[in-house]
Design a protein around this motif. Structure first.
Motif, PDB file in Angstrom:
ATOM      1  N   UNK A  10      24.814 -63.485 -67.540  1.00 40.34           N
ATOM      2  CA  UNK A  10      24.173 -62.406 -67.618  1.00 40.34           C
ATOM      3  C   UNK A  10      25.079 -61.209 -67.711  1.00 40.34           C
ATOM      4  N   UNK A  11      25.198 -60.532 -68.554  1.00 43.41           N
ATOM      5  CA  UNK A  11      26.241 -59.432 -68.875  1.00 43.41           C
ATOM      6  C   UNK A  11      25.740 -58.099 -69.125  1.00 43.41           C
ATOM      7  N   UNK A  12      26.555 -57.151 -68.672  1.00 49.44           N
ATOM      8  CA  UNK A  12      25.924 -55.732 -69.050  1.00 49.44           C
ATOM      9  C   UNK A  12      26.491 -55.364 -70.509  1.00 49.44           C
ATOM     10  N   UNK A  13      25.439 -55.197 -71.109  1.00 50.44           N
ATOM     11  CA  UNK A  13      25.401 -54.888 -72.650  1.00 50.44           C
ATOM     12  C   UNK A  13      26.351 -53.925 -72.943  1.00 50.44           C
ATOM     13  N   UNK A  14      26.668 -52.979 -72.305  1.00 54.03           N
ATOM     14  CA  UNK A  14      27.675 -51.842 -72.882  1.00 54.03           C
ATOM     15  C   UNK A  14      29.156 -52.019 -72.395  1.00 54.03           C
ATOM     16  N   UNK A  15      29.374 -52.796 -71.183  1.00 56.73           N
ATOM     17  CA  UNK A  15      30.838 -53.015 -70.653  1.00 56.73           C
ATOM     18  C   UNK A  15      31.185 -54.538 -71.017  1.00 56.73           C
ATOM     19  N   UNK A  16      30.067 -55.412 -71.381  1.00 55.92           N
ATOM     20  CA  UNK A  16      30.296 -56.872 -71.605  1.00 55.92           C
ATOM     21  C   UNK A  16      30.960 -57.460 -70.279  1.00 55.92           C
ATOM     22  N   UNK A  17      30.730 -56.848 -69.262  1.00 60.81           N
ATOM     23  CA  UNK A  17      31.217 -57.345 -67.820  1.00 60.81           C
ATOM     24  C   UNK A  17      30.044 -58.388 -67.527  1.00 60.81           C
ATOM     25  N   UNK A  18      30.557 -59.580 -66.905  1.00 55.06           N
ATOM     26  CA  UNK A  18      29.604 -60.525 -66.331  1.00 55.06           C
ATOM     27  C   UNK A  18      29.352 -60.347 -65.253  1.00 55.06           C
ATOM     28  N   UNK A  19      28.010 -60.274 -64.869  1.00 50.96           N
ATOM     29  CA  UNK A  19      27.182 -59.907 -63.442  1.00 50.96           C
ATOM     30  C   UNK A  19      26.937 -60.988 -62.794  1.00 50.96           C
ATOM     31  N   UNK A  20      26.701 -62.302 -63.595  1.00 45.97           N
ATOM     32  CA  UNK A  20      25.972 -63.455 -62.959  1.00 45.97           C
ATOM     33  C   UNK A  20      26.257 -64.569 -63.772  1.00 45.97           C
ATOM     34  N   UNK A  21      26.580 -65.595 -63.120  1.00 46.09           N
ATOM     35  CA  UNK A  21      27.030 -66.840 -63.876  1.00 46.09           C
ATOM     36  C   UNK A  21      26.406 -67.957 -63.308  1.00 46.09           C
ATOM     37  N   UNK A  22      25.749 -68.995 -63.925  1.00 48.71           N
ATOM     38  CA  UNK A  22      25.103 -70.345 -63.297  1.00 48.71           C
ATOM     39  C   UNK A  22      24.981 -71.414 -64.252  1.00 48.71           C
ATOM     40  N   UNK A  23      24.870 -72.603 -63.550  1.00 50.71           N
ATOM     41  CA  UNK A  23      24.972 -73.767 -64.560  1.00 50.71           C
ATOM     42  C   UNK A  23      23.719 -73.717 -65.657  1.00 50.71           C
ATOM     43  N   UNK A  24      23.728 -74.516 -66.687  1.00 52.56           N
ATOM     44  CA  UNK A  24      22.710 -74.533 -67.720  1.00 52.56           C
ATOM     45  C   UNK A  24      21.434 -74.944 -67.105  1.00 52.56           C
ATOM     46  N   UNK A  25      21.280 -75.893 -66.039  1.00 53.42           N
ATOM     47  CA  UNK A  25      20.179 -76.363 -65.371  1.00 53.42           C
ATOM     48  C   UNK A  25      19.701 -75.269 -64.437  1.00 53.42           C
ATOM     49  N   UNK A  26      20.258 -74.269 -64.125  1.00 55.09           N
ATOM     50  CA  UNK A  26      19.832 -73.072 -63.268  1.00 55.09           C
ATOM     51  C   UNK A  26      19.265 -71.838 -63.984  1.00 55.09           C
ATOM     52  N   UNK A  27      18.850 -71.900 -65.362  1.00 50.20           N
ATOM     53  CA  UNK A  27      18.396 -71.017 -66.288  1.00 50.20           C
ATOM     54  C   UNK A  27      17.567 -70.075 -65.427  1.00 50.20           C
ATOM     55  N   UNK A  28      16.649 -70.494 -64.718  1.00 52.46           N
ATOM     56  CA  UNK A  28      15.550 -69.586 -64.042  1.00 52.46           C
ATOM     57  C   UNK A  28      16.263 -68.701 -63.370  1.00 52.46           C
ATOM     58  N   UNK A  29      17.410 -68.869 -62.547  1.00 57.32           N
ATOM     59  CA  UNK A  29      18.057 -68.116 -61.843  1.00 57.32           C
ATOM     60  C   UNK A  29      18.477 -67.087 -62.695  1.00 57.32           C
ATOM     61  N   UNK A  30      19.334 -67.184 -63.811  1.00 56.14           N
ATOM     62  CA  UNK A  30      19.924 -66.190 -64.516  1.00 56.14           C
ATOM     63  C   UNK A  30      18.843 -65.267 -64.977  1.00 56.14           C
ATOM     64  N   UNK A  31      17.511 -65.630 -65.437  1.00 61.21           N
ATOM     65  CA  UNK A  31      16.561 -64.741 -66.092  1.00 61.21           C
ATOM     66  C   UNK A  31      15.825 -63.983 -64.851  1.00 61.21           C
ATOM     67  N   UNK A  32      15.785 -64.542 -63.625  1.00 61.64           N
ATOM     68  CA  UNK A  32      15.243 -63.795 -62.334  1.00 61.64           C
ATOM     69  C   UNK A  32      16.496 -62.691 -62.245  1.00 61.64           C
ATOM     70  N   UNK A  33      17.660 -63.020 -62.278  1.00 64.10           N
ATOM     71  CA  UNK A  33      18.506 -62.013 -61.861  1.00 64.10           C
ATOM     72  C   UNK A  33      18.688 -60.737 -62.843  1.00 64.10           C
ATOM     73  N   UNK A  34      18.504 -61.153 -64.183  1.00 62.56           N
ATOM     74  CA  UNK A  34      18.430 -60.273 -65.333  1.00 62.56           C
ATOM     75  C   UNK A  34      17.227 -59.434 -65.222  1.00 62.56           C
TER      76      UNK A  34
END
Length: 95
Positions: A10-34
């Protein structure tokens, strides 16, 4: 040597900084964080590896092998333009 696991970012669109990272099997966590970040007013993007990237990574392909594989997929897809896979019965493109 352990194979590198595919990650969702999960990255900030403007700065391209990664705000969150998780394994592929935990995609629900990434979308919740986003969703939480968007609620706070941040413009974020979820970057998930493609099927090609995931397969290449799991097979342990070299960069040259990955490039060759992607090229072969592109050629295969281009070879099907205008087929029933991309047009409905009236010849209208399906997207």
């Amino acid at each position: 040597m352990e194979k590198e696991k595919s990650k969702i970012l999960v990255r900030d669109v403007h700065s391209k900084q990664t705000l969150f990272e998780c394994d592929l099997v935990e995609s629900d966590r990434a979308y919740k964080f986003a969703a939480e970040m968007e609620t706070m007013g941040l413009d974020v993007e979820v970057i998930s590896p493609t099927l090609t990237e995931t397969l290449s990574n799991s097979l342990g392909l070299t960069n040259d092998q990955i490039r060759e594989y992607k090229n072969s997929l592109d050629e295969e897809i281009e070879g099907h333009d205008g087929s029933c896979c991309f047009e409905d019965s009236k010849g209208k493109p399906i997207h």
